[in-house]
Design a protein around this motif. Structure first.
Motif, PDB file in Angstrom:
ATOM      1  N   GLY A  35      17.911 -63.692 108.769  1.00 46.00           N
ATOM      2  CA  GLY A  35      17.579 -63.136 107.245  1.00 46.00           C
ATOM      3  C   GLY A  35      16.983 -64.030 106.052  1.00 46.00           C
ATOM      4  N   THR A  36      16.637 -63.273 105.169  1.00 51.16           N
ATOM      5  CA  THR A  36      16.097 -64.576 104.059  1.00 51.16           C
ATOM      6  C   THR A  36      17.649 -64.729 103.361  1.00 51.16           C
ATOM      7  OG1 THR A  36      14.293 -63.148 103.349  1.00 51.16           O
ATOM      8  CG2 THR A  36      14.610 -65.043 102.040  1.00 51.16           C
ATOM      9  N   LEU A  37      18.249 -66.124 102.944  1.00 57.14           N
ATOM     10  CA  LEU A  37      19.199 -66.781 102.329  1.00 57.14           C
ATOM     11  C   LEU A  37      18.647 -66.585 101.061  1.00 57.14           C
ATOM     12  CD1 LEU A  37      21.331 -68.908 102.202  1.00 57.14           C
ATOM     13  CD2 LEU A  37      20.328 -70.615 102.616  1.00 57.14           C
ATOM     14  N   LEU A  38      19.852 -65.856 100.335  1.00 58.55           N
ATOM     15  CA  LEU A  38      19.275 -65.633  98.826  1.00 58.55           C
ATOM     16  C   LEU A  38      20.497 -67.160  97.713  1.00 58.55           C
ATOM     17  CD1 LEU A  38      19.072 -61.852  98.415  1.00 58.55           C
ATOM     18  CD2 LEU A  38      17.093 -63.459  99.344  1.00 58.55           C
ATOM     19  N   ASN A  39      21.623 -67.254  98.375  1.00 59.78           N
ATOM     20  CA  ASN A  39      22.199 -68.362  97.393  1.00 59.78           C
ATOM     21  C   ASN A  39      23.095 -69.056  98.327  1.00 59.78           C
ATOM     22  OD1 ASN A  39      23.171 -69.517  95.211  1.00 59.78           O
ATOM     23  ND2 ASN A  39      24.448 -67.552  94.637  1.00 59.78           N
ATOM     24  N   VAL A  40      23.904 -69.856  98.244  1.00 62.20           N
ATOM     25  CA  VAL A  40      24.776 -71.028  98.597  1.00 62.20           C
ATOM     26  C   VAL A  40      25.450 -71.200  97.814  1.00 62.20           C
ATOM     27  CG1 VAL A  40      25.613 -73.521 100.129  1.00 62.20           C
ATOM     28  CG2 VAL A  40      23.259 -72.247 100.280  1.00 62.20           C
ATOM     29  N   TYR A  41      26.903 -70.657  97.794  1.00 61.92           N
ATOM     30  CA  TYR A  41      27.868 -71.128  96.645  1.00 61.92           C
ATOM     31  C   TYR A  41      29.593 -70.926  96.669  1.00 61.92           C
ATOM     32  CZ  TYR A  41      29.148 -65.684  97.409  1.00 61.92           C
ATOM     33  OH  TYR A  41      29.614 -65.353  97.879  1.00 61.92           O
ATOM     34  N   THR A  42      30.249 -71.397  96.340  1.00 61.48           N
ATOM     35  CA  THR A  42      31.994 -71.241  96.163  1.00 61.48           C
ATOM     36  C   THR A  42      32.309 -70.712  95.766  1.00 61.48           C
ATOM     37  OG1 THR A  42      31.484 -74.004  97.247  1.00 61.48           O
ATOM     38  CG2 THR A  42      33.175 -72.796  95.901  1.00 61.48           C
ATOM     39  N   ARG A  51      41.436 -74.058  97.299  1.00 55.65           N
ATOM     40  CA  ARG A  51      40.125 -73.477  96.802  1.00 55.65           C
ATOM     41  C   ARG A  51      38.668 -72.499  97.747  1.00 55.65           C
ATOM     42  NH1 ARG A  51      35.491 -74.892  98.575  1.00 55.65           N
ATOM     43  NH2 ARG A  51      33.760 -76.601  97.313  1.00 55.65           N
ATOM     44  N   GLY A  52      38.612 -71.867  96.684  1.00 55.12           N
ATOM     45  CA  GLY A  52      37.587 -71.099  96.962  1.00 55.12           C
ATOM     46  C   GLY A  52      36.441 -71.499  98.790  1.00 55.12           C
ATOM     47  N   LYS A  53      36.185 -70.444  99.100  1.00 52.48           N
ATOM     48  CA  LYS A  53      35.411 -70.485 100.461  1.00 52.48           C
ATOM     49  C   LYS A  53      34.295 -70.766 100.144  1.00 52.48           C
ATOM     50  CE  LYS A  53      38.168 -67.524 103.180  1.00 52.48           C
ATOM     51  NZ  LYS A  53      38.728 -66.981 104.341  1.00 52.48           N
ATOM     52  N   ASN A  54      33.195 -71.491 101.314  1.00 48.49           N
ATOM     53  CA  ASN A  54      31.745 -71.930 100.888  1.00 48.49           C
ATOM     54  C   ASN A  54      31.309 -70.674 101.037  1.00 48.49           C
ATOM     55  OD1 ASN A  54      31.753 -74.523 100.117  1.00 48.49           O
ATOM     56  ND2 ASN A  54      32.756 -74.974 101.924  1.00 48.49           N
ATOM     57  N   LYS A  55      30.386 -70.156 100.753  1.00 45.04           N
ATOM     58  CA  LYS A  55      29.508 -68.871 101.335  1.00 45.04           C
ATOM     59  C   LYS A  55      27.890 -68.771 101.032  1.00 45.04           C
ATOM     60  CE  LYS A  55      33.522 -65.962 100.457  1.00 45.04           C
ATOM     61  NZ  LYS A  55      33.802 -64.967 100.520  1.00 45.04           N
ATOM     62  N   ILE A  56      27.463 -68.507 101.998  1.00 50.91           N
ATOM     63  CA  ILE A  56      25.782 -68.484 101.590  1.00 50.91           C
ATOM     64  C   ILE A  56      25.594 -66.482 101.931  1.00 50.91           C
ATOM     65  CG2 ILE A  56      25.650 -70.235 103.113  1.00 50.91           C
ATOM     66  CD1 ILE A  56      24.790 -68.148 105.052  1.00 50.91           C
ATOM     67  N   GLN A  57      24.653 -66.131 100.951  1.00 51.92           N
ATOM     68  CA  GLN A  57      24.371 -64.446 100.782  1.00 51.92           C
ATOM     69  C   GLN A  57      22.909 -64.547 101.518  1.00 51.92           C
ATOM     70  OE1 GLN A  57      24.301 -64.306  96.511  1.00 51.92           O
ATOM     71  NE2 GLN A  57      25.699 -62.692  96.576  1.00 51.92           N
ATOM     72  N   ILE A  68      24.524 -59.951 102.724  1.00 52.06           N
ATOM     73  CA  ILE A  68      25.616 -59.781 102.789  1.00 52.06           C
ATOM     74  C   ILE A  68      26.043 -60.870 102.837  1.00 52.06           C
ATOM     75  CG2 ILE A  68      25.842 -58.741 105.218  1.00 52.06           C
ATOM     76  CD1 ILE A  68      25.007 -61.004 107.209  1.00 52.06           C
ATOM     77  N   ASP A  69      27.702 -61.235 102.535  1.00 51.30           N
ATOM     78  CA  ASP A  69      27.437 -62.640 102.133  1.00 51.30           C
ATOM     79  C   ASP A  69      28.661 -63.376 103.432  1.00 51.30           C
ATOM     80  OD1 ASP A  69      26.941 -61.885  99.830  1.00 51.30           O
ATOM     81  OD2 ASP A  69      29.095 -62.480  98.706  1.00 51.30           O
ATOM     82  N   LEU A  70      28.711 -64.186 103.953  1.00 49.95           N
ATOM     83  CA  LEU A  70      29.137 -64.949 104.867  1.00 49.95           C
ATOM     84  C   LEU A  70      29.790 -66.555 103.835  1.00 49.95           C
ATOM     85  CD1 LEU A  70      26.080 -64.877 107.633  1.00 49.95           C
ATOM     86  CD2 LEU A  70      28.187 -63.383 107.246  1.00 49.95           C
ATOM     87  N   SER A  71      30.973 -66.195 105.047  1.00 46.47           N
ATOM     88  CA  SER A  71      32.141 -67.523 104.587  1.00 46.47           C
ATOM     89  C   SER A  71      31.247 -68.519 105.725  1.00 46.47           C
ATOM     90  CB  SER A  71      33.631 -67.647 104.813  1.00 46.47           C
ATOM     91  OG  SER A  71      33.727 -66.379 104.212  1.00 46.47           O
ATOM     92  N   LYS A 107      29.332 -77.446 107.430  1.00 47.44           N
ATOM     93  CA  LYS A 107      27.698 -76.653 107.592  1.00 47.44           C
ATOM     94  C   LYS A 107      27.338 -76.260 106.424  1.00 47.44           C
ATOM     95  CE  LYS A 107      28.465 -74.675 112.502  1.00 47.44           C
ATOM     96  NZ  LYS A 107      28.313 -73.816 112.835  1.00 47.44           N
ATOM     97  N   VAL A 108      27.406 -76.339 104.849  1.00 47.03           N
ATOM     98  CA  VAL A 108      26.720 -76.080 103.956  1.00 47.03           C
ATOM     99  C   VAL A 108      25.409 -77.069 103.917  1.00 47.03           C
ATOM    100  CG1 VAL A 108      27.099 -76.562 101.132  1.00 47.03           C
ATOM    101  CG2 VAL A 108      28.989 -75.945 102.667  1.00 47.03           C
ATOM    102  N   ALA A 109      25.682 -77.987 104.031  1.00 50.00           N
ATOM    103  CA  ALA A 109      24.157 -79.169 104.560  1.00 50.00           C
ATOM    104  C   ALA A 109      23.611 -78.630 104.562  1.00 50.00           C
ATOM    105  CB  ALA A 109      25.010 -80.118 104.942  1.00 50.00           C
ATOM    106  N   LEU A 110      23.223 -77.478 105.667  1.00 43.28           N
ATOM    107  CA  LEU A 110      22.274 -77.444 106.837  1.00 43.28           C
ATOM    108  C   LEU A 110      21.592 -75.926 105.974  1.00 43.28           C
ATOM    109  CD1 LEU A 110      24.511 -76.245 110.230  1.00 43.28           C
ATOM    110  CD2 LEU A 110      22.637 -78.149 109.194  1.00 43.28           C
ATOM    111  N   TYR A 111      22.512 -75.238 104.909  1.00 43.17           N
ATOM    112  CA  TYR A 111      21.444 -74.669 104.172  1.00 43.17           C
ATOM    113  C   TYR A 111      20.878 -75.083 102.574  1.00 43.17           C
ATOM    114  CZ  TYR A 111      23.024 -71.594 108.173  1.00 43.17           C
ATOM    115  OH  TYR A 111      23.498 -71.284 109.069  1.00 43.17           O
TER     116      TYR A 111
END
Length: 85
Positions: free
Chosen positions: A6-13, A27-33, A50-53, A58-62
């Motif tokens: 899918g199209t990556l919209l956001n990377v956040y914690t 600590r909050g989880k790392n997530k991507i939208q 969708i939001d995925l933990s 793997k944060v650097a991959l996105y």
């Protein structure tokens, strides 16, 4: 392994939270939208956000790939329903 594309919209914690029983701050989880395009039987499609933990490793991959199509390896929790397309 299941992959979502899918199209990556956001990377956040997500926000940190406090365990009410122990008082421990977790600590909050790392997530991507991801914005997915779901094909429909009538030939149309619908968009689903969708939001995925994801693990910290793997944060650097996105990061920096916002608005690009990405593939994400996913696992399921609980019951999943599959169907052929």
């Amino acid at each position: 392994m299941i992959k979502l594309s899918g199209t990556l919209l956001n990377v956040y914690t997500s926000n940190d939270f406090t365990n009410k029983e122990t008082g421990e701050i977790v600590r909050g989880k790392n997530k991507i939208q991801l914005l997915l395009e779901i094909p429909l039987k009538n030939g149309d499609s619908r968009k689903e956000l969708i939001d995925l933990s994801i693990p910290s490793s793997k944060v650097a991959l996105y990061k920096g790939k916002e608005n690009e199509i990405v593939e994400v390896d996913v696992a399921t929790v609980g019951k999943a329903i599959f169907y052929g397309v």
